[in-house]
Design a protein around this motif. Structure first.
Motif, short mmCIF file in Angstrom:
data_model
loop_
_atom_site.label_atom_id
_atom_site.label_comp_id
_atom_site.label_asym_id
_atom_site.label_seq_id
_atom_site.Cartn_x
_atom_site.Cartn_y
_atom_site.Cartn_z
N LEU A 128 -2.01 4.07 -6.36
CA LEU A 128 -1.96 3.22 -5.37
C LEU A 128 -0.44 2.67 -5.73
CD1 LEU A 128 -5.08 0.98 -6.32
CD2 LEU A 128 -5.03 2.92 -4.78
N VAL A 129 -0.02 2.58 -4.45
CA VAL A 129 1.49 1.89 -4.20
C VAL A 129 1.68 0.79 -3.29
CG1 VAL A 129 3.82 2.65 -3.71
CG2 VAL A 129 2.40 4.19 -4.54
N GLU A 130 2.20 -0.44 -4.02
CA GLU A 130 2.33 -1.73 -3.49
C GLU A 130 3.58 -1.91 -2.74
OE1 GLU A 130 -0.72 -3.34 -6.72
OE2 GLU A 130 1.27 -2.95 -6.85
N SER A 131 3.63 -2.75 -1.76
CA SER A 131 4.94 -2.95 -1.27
C SER A 131 4.87 -4.25 -0.24
CB SER A 131 5.69 -2.04 -0.34
OG SER A 131 4.66 -1.96 1.01
N GLY A 132 6.05 -5.14 -0.40
CA GLY A 132 6.02 -6.32 0.37
C GLY A 132 6.01 -7.59 -0.22
N ALA B 181 -0.98 1.31 -0.46
CA ALA B 181 -1.64 2.47 -0.06
C ALA B 181 -2.04 3.33 -1.16
CB ALA B 181 -0.69 3.44 0.88
N ALA B 182 -3.30 3.91 -1.02
CA ALA B 182 -3.82 4.79 -1.86
C ALA B 182 -3.70 6.34 -1.29
CB ALA B 182 -5.37 4.51 -2.16
N SER B 183 -3.26 7.12 -2.34
CA SER B 183 -3.06 8.53 -2.05
C SER B 183 -3.55 9.25 -3.24
CB SER B 183 -1.52 8.84 -1.88
OG SER B 183 -0.69 8.58 -2.85
#
Length: 123
Positions: free
Chosen positions: A4-8, A23-25
Motif C-alpha cells: 500500500l503506497v500513500e501520497s498527498g 494505491a494497493a498493488s
C-alpha cells in the motif's frame, strides 16, 4: 506480496484542503474494506474513515462533514479528501486495506497497512 503506497500529505494552513491517495498493488484477489487511520504524537492510532467494497462509509465524529473517503475499485485505490483542516488534524495518516491475496492454488485474507504520510496543519 502486497504493498500500500500513500501520497498527498504535506503542510497546509488551517482551513485548507489536502487529498490523500493510497494505491494497493501486488497479488491482490479482492479488497474488502479500505480505510484511513491517523496517529498524532503521544496518542493512539484512531480510525478516520472507512469504505466498504460497495461504497458504504463510516467516519469519525471529529471529521464528519469535512472529510470524504472514496475509492476506485478498478485502480485498487482509496482517497481521502480533507477540507476545512484544523490544527488538531495534524498526524501521520495511515492507509489500511482488508484484502484477499493469492496465487496459483491459494488465497489468504489479511490486513495491510501503508507506511504513513504526514499531514501538518498550521494555525
Amino acid at each position: 506480496q502486497v504493498q500500500l503506497v500513500e501520497s498527498g500529505g504535506g503542510l497546509v494552513q488551517a482551513g485548507g484542503s489536502l487529498r490523500l491517495s493510497c494505491a494497493a498493488s501486488g497479488s491482490i484477489v479482492s479488497i474488502n474494506a479500505m480505510g484511513w487511520y491517523r496517529q498524532a504524537p503521544g496518542k493512539q492510532r484512531e480510525l478516520v474513515a472507512v469504505i466498504t467494497s460497495v461504497g458504504n462509509t463510516n467516519y469519525a465524529n471529529s471529521v464528519k462533514g469535512r472529510f470524504t473517503i472514496s475509492r476506485d475499485n478498478a485502480k485498487n485505490t482509496v482517497y481521502l479528501q480533507m477540507n476545512s483542516l484544523k490544527p488538531e488534524d495534524t498526524a501521520v495518516y495511515y492507509c489500511n486495506a482488508d484484502l484477499v491475496y493469492g496465487g496459483l492454488g491459494y488465497s489468504r485474507l489479511r490486513d495491510y497497512w501503508g507506511q504513513g504520510t504526514q499531514v501538518t496543519v498550521s494555525s
